[in-house]
Design a protein around this motif. Structure first.
Motif, PDB file in Angstrom:
ATOM      1  N   ASN A 287       0.816  -1.210   0.000  1.00 51.33           N
ATOM      2  CA  ASN A 287       0.000   0.000   0.000  1.00 51.33           C
ATOM      3  C   ASN A 287       0.852   1.264   0.000  1.00 51.33           C
ATOM      4  OD1 ASN A 287      -2.412  -1.367  -0.104  1.00 51.33           O
ATOM      5  ND2 ASN A 287      -2.663  -1.418   2.103  1.00 51.33           N
ATOM      6  N   GLU A 288       1.983   1.217   0.682  1.00 46.66           N
ATOM      7  CA  GLU A 288       2.883   2.368   0.713  1.00 46.66           C
ATOM      8  C   GLU A 288       3.397   2.702  -0.685  1.00 46.66           C
ATOM      9  OE1 GLU A 288       7.171   3.051   2.683  1.00 46.66           O
ATOM     10  OE2 GLU A 288       5.614   2.390   4.085  1.00 46.66           O
ATOM     11  N   CYS A 289       3.588   1.681  -1.493  1.00 44.26           N
ATOM     12  CA  CYS A 289       4.089   1.883  -2.855  1.00 44.26           C
ATOM     13  C   CYS A 289       2.965   2.151  -3.861  1.00 44.26           C
ATOM     14  CB  CYS A 289       4.861   0.642  -3.318  1.00 44.26           C
ATOM     15  SG  CYS A 289       6.384   0.371  -2.457  1.00 44.26           S
ATOM     16  N   ILE A 290       1.918   1.372  -3.794  1.00 44.33           N
ATOM     17  CA  ILE A 290       0.886   1.385  -4.834  1.00 44.33           C
ATOM     18  C   ILE A 290      -0.158   2.479  -4.636  1.00 44.33           C
ATOM     19  CG2 ILE A 290      -0.933   0.004  -5.925  1.00 44.33           C
ATOM     20  CD1 ILE A 290       1.951  -0.934  -6.504  1.00 44.33           C
ATOM     21  N   ASP A 291      -0.599   2.699  -3.409  1.00 46.32           N
ATOM     22  CA  ASP A 291      -1.683   3.653  -3.168  1.00 46.32           C
ATOM     23  C   ASP A 291      -1.412   5.056  -3.708  1.00 46.32           C
ATOM     24  OD1 ASP A 291      -3.383   1.782  -2.158  1.00 46.32           O
ATOM     25  OD2 ASP A 291      -3.222   2.436  -0.060  1.00 46.32           O
ATOM     26  N   PRO A 292      -0.219   5.628  -3.504  1.00 49.37           N
ATOM     27  CA  PRO A 292       0.008   6.974  -4.051  1.00 49.37           C
ATOM     28  C   PRO A 292      -0.145   7.029  -5.574  1.00 49.37           C
ATOM     29  CG  PRO A 292       1.683   6.449  -2.424  1.00 49.37           C
ATOM     30  CD  PRO A 292       0.893   5.188  -2.677  1.00 49.37           C
ATOM     31  N   VAL A 293       0.265   5.975  -6.268  1.00 53.27           N
ATOM     32  CA  VAL A 293       0.118   5.932  -7.722  1.00 53.27           C
ATOM     33  C   VAL A 293      -1.359   5.760  -8.085  1.00 53.27           C
ATOM     34  CG1 VAL A 293       0.719   4.686  -9.836  1.00 53.27           C
ATOM     35  CG2 VAL A 293       2.436   4.994  -8.031  1.00 53.27           C
ATOM     36  N   TYR A 294      -2.026   4.834  -7.407  1.00 51.28           N
ATOM     37  CA  TYR A 294      -3.438   4.553  -7.666  1.00 51.28           C
ATOM     38  C   TYR A 294      -4.309   5.784  -7.397  1.00 51.28           C
ATOM     39  CZ  TYR A 294      -7.994   2.262  -7.414  1.00 51.28           C
ATOM     40  OH  TYR A 294      -9.299   1.911  -7.602  1.00 51.28           O
ATOM     41  N   MET A 295      -3.989   6.530  -6.351  1.00 50.55           N
ATOM     42  CA  MET A 295      -4.781   7.706  -5.979  1.00 50.55           C
ATOM     43  C   MET A 295      -4.399   8.946  -6.792  1.00 50.55           C
ATOM     44  SD  MET A 295      -6.776   6.570  -3.776  1.00 50.55           S
ATOM     45  CE  MET A 295      -7.256   6.425  -2.093  1.00 50.55           C
ATOM     46  N   GLY A 296      -3.426   8.817  -7.682  1.00 49.87           N
ATOM     47  CA  GLY A 296      -3.038   9.929  -8.528  1.00 49.87           C
ATOM     48  C   GLY A 296      -2.142  10.949  -7.849  1.00 49.87           C
ATOM     49  N   LYS A 297      -1.563  10.586  -6.716  1.00 57.34           N
ATOM     50  CA  LYS A 297      -0.688  11.512  -5.986  1.00 57.34           C
ATOM     51  C   LYS A 297       0.713  11.555  -6.578  1.00 57.34           C
ATOM     52  CE  LYS A 297      -3.236  11.000  -1.675  1.00 57.34           C
ATOM     53  NZ  LYS A 297      -3.203  10.521  -0.306  1.00 57.34           N
ATOM     54  N   THR A 298       1.083  10.502  -7.290  1.00 60.87           N
ATOM     55  CA  THR A 298       2.383  10.429  -7.941  1.00 60.87           C
ATOM     56  C   THR A 298       2.272   9.492  -9.141  1.00 60.87           C
ATOM     57  OG1 THR A 298       4.752  10.015  -7.620  1.00 60.87           O
ATOM     58  CG2 THR A 298       3.225   8.507  -6.516  1.00 60.87           C
ATOM     59  N   SER A 299       3.245   9.597 -10.018  1.00 64.34           N
ATOM     60  CA  SER A 299       3.222   8.717 -11.186  1.00 64.34           C
ATOM     61  C   SER A 299       4.360   7.702 -11.155  1.00 64.34           C
ATOM     62  CB  SER A 299       3.304   9.540 -12.477  1.00 64.34           C
ATOM     63  OG  SER A 299       4.497  10.304 -12.478  1.00 64.34           O
ATOM     64  N   SER A 300       5.166   7.725 -10.085  1.00 71.86           N
ATOM     65  CA  SER A 300       6.273   6.780  -9.985  1.00 71.86           C
ATOM     66  C   SER A 300       6.443   6.320  -8.535  1.00 71.86           C
ATOM     67  CB  SER A 300       7.575   7.433 -10.490  1.00 71.86           C
ATOM     68  OG  SER A 300       7.903   8.535  -9.663  1.00 71.86           O
ATOM     69  N   ILE A 301       7.190   5.222  -8.384  1.00 69.41           N
ATOM     70  CA  ILE A 301       7.468   4.665  -7.073  1.00 69.41           C
ATOM     71  C   ILE A 301       8.972   4.775  -6.813  1.00 69.41           C
ATOM     72  CG2 ILE A 301       7.396   2.565  -5.659  1.00 69.41           C
ATOM     73  CD1 ILE A 301       5.058   1.642  -7.420  1.00 69.41           C
ATOM     74  N   GLU A 302       9.341   5.245  -5.634  1.00 68.34           N
ATOM     75  CA  GLU A 302      10.749   5.363  -5.292  1.00 68.34           C
ATOM     76  C   GLU A 302      11.411   3.984  -5.322  1.00 68.34           C
ATOM     77  OE1 GLU A 302      11.331   7.481  -1.606  1.00 68.34           O
ATOM     78  OE2 GLU A 302       9.588   8.730  -2.025  1.00 68.34           O
ATOM     79  N   THR A 303      12.633   3.909  -5.841  1.00 67.82           N
ATOM     80  CA  THR A 303      13.302   2.620  -5.980  1.00 67.82           C
ATOM     81  C   THR A 303      13.628   1.971  -4.648  1.00 67.82           C
ATOM     82  OG1 THR A 303      15.420   3.751  -6.170  1.00 67.82           O
ATOM     83  CG2 THR A 303      14.316   3.136  -8.226  1.00 67.82           C
ATOM     84  N   GLU A 304      13.874   2.738  -3.585  1.00 65.04           N
ATOM     85  CA  GLU A 304      14.192   2.117  -2.310  1.00 65.04           C
ATOM     86  C   GLU A 304      12.978   1.505  -1.626  1.00 65.04           C
ATOM     87  OE1 GLU A 304      14.029   6.506  -2.032  1.00 65.04           O
ATOM     88  OE2 GLU A 304      15.487   5.325  -3.053  1.00 65.04           O
ATOM     89  N   LYS A 305      11.776   1.768  -2.089  1.00 66.68           N
ATOM     90  CA  LYS A 305      10.590   1.157  -1.502  1.00 66.68           C
ATOM     91  C   LYS A 305      10.413  -0.196  -2.118  1.00 66.68           C
ATOM     92  CE  LYS A 305       8.233   5.232  -0.026  1.00 66.68           C
ATOM     93  NZ  LYS A 305       6.987   5.820   0.306  1.00 66.68           N
TER      94      LYS A 305
END
Length: 153
Positions: free
Chosen positions: A135-153
């Motif tokens: 959820n820490e990785c996917i939710d921000p993308v799913y909710m439109g808050k970001t378009s990428s996931i940090e590599t360290e996550k």
């Protein structure tokens, strides 16, 4: 010191189906979603045990968990829901442990408390660590808050 050998039964509740006439539950029924990992895990367990069951796809996105019929099974509006006669189980892990202990006692779920603790620990992994990280990785993308996931996550 004493050894605990009695296994705690899964959390579940009983439902009076005489008041609920939409479904006739003479066999196992699973209400779930094909895109839900929790539903898939219960379905895999049913298949592994070679049990006959009725599967009903519930569309969460279209409000399928908010209908009066579904709410009479599970007022928490969550899937999966496993029904076995008058027994309704509304969480995947208790549903899995119920199926294994009810329909395949001692074959897949041991009687040894130490072994049970190890199995339960692995079954519960997704609730704590896995879904939290996912959820820490996917939710921000799913909710439109970001378009990428940090590599360290």
């Amino acid at each position: 010191s004493t050894t605990l050998t009695k296994r705690i039964k899964p959390l579940c509740f009983h439902y009076n189906f005489s008041e609920y006439k939409t479904y006739k539950m003479s066999t196992l029924s699973l209400f779930g979603s094909s895109v839900c990992p929790s539903s898939q895990s219960v379905q895999m367990t049913l298949d592994l045990l070679k049990l006959d069951y009725k599967y009903t796809e519930v569309s969460v996105e279209d409000g399928g968990t908010c209908t009066p019929d579904f709410l009479s099974l599970n007022p928490h509006k969550s899937i999966p829901v496993l029904v076995d006669s008058h027994l309704v189980i509304t969480e995947s892990i208790p549903a899995i442990t119920y199926l294994v202990t009810q329909y395949s006692p001692s074959q897949l779920y041991p009687e040894c408390a130490k072994k049970i603790s190890q199995i339960d620990q692995r079954l519960q992994f997704n609730i704590g660590r896995f879904y939290e990280a996912l959820n820490e990785c996917i939710d921000p993308v799913y909710m439109g808050k970001t378009s990428s996931i940090e590599t360290e996550k």
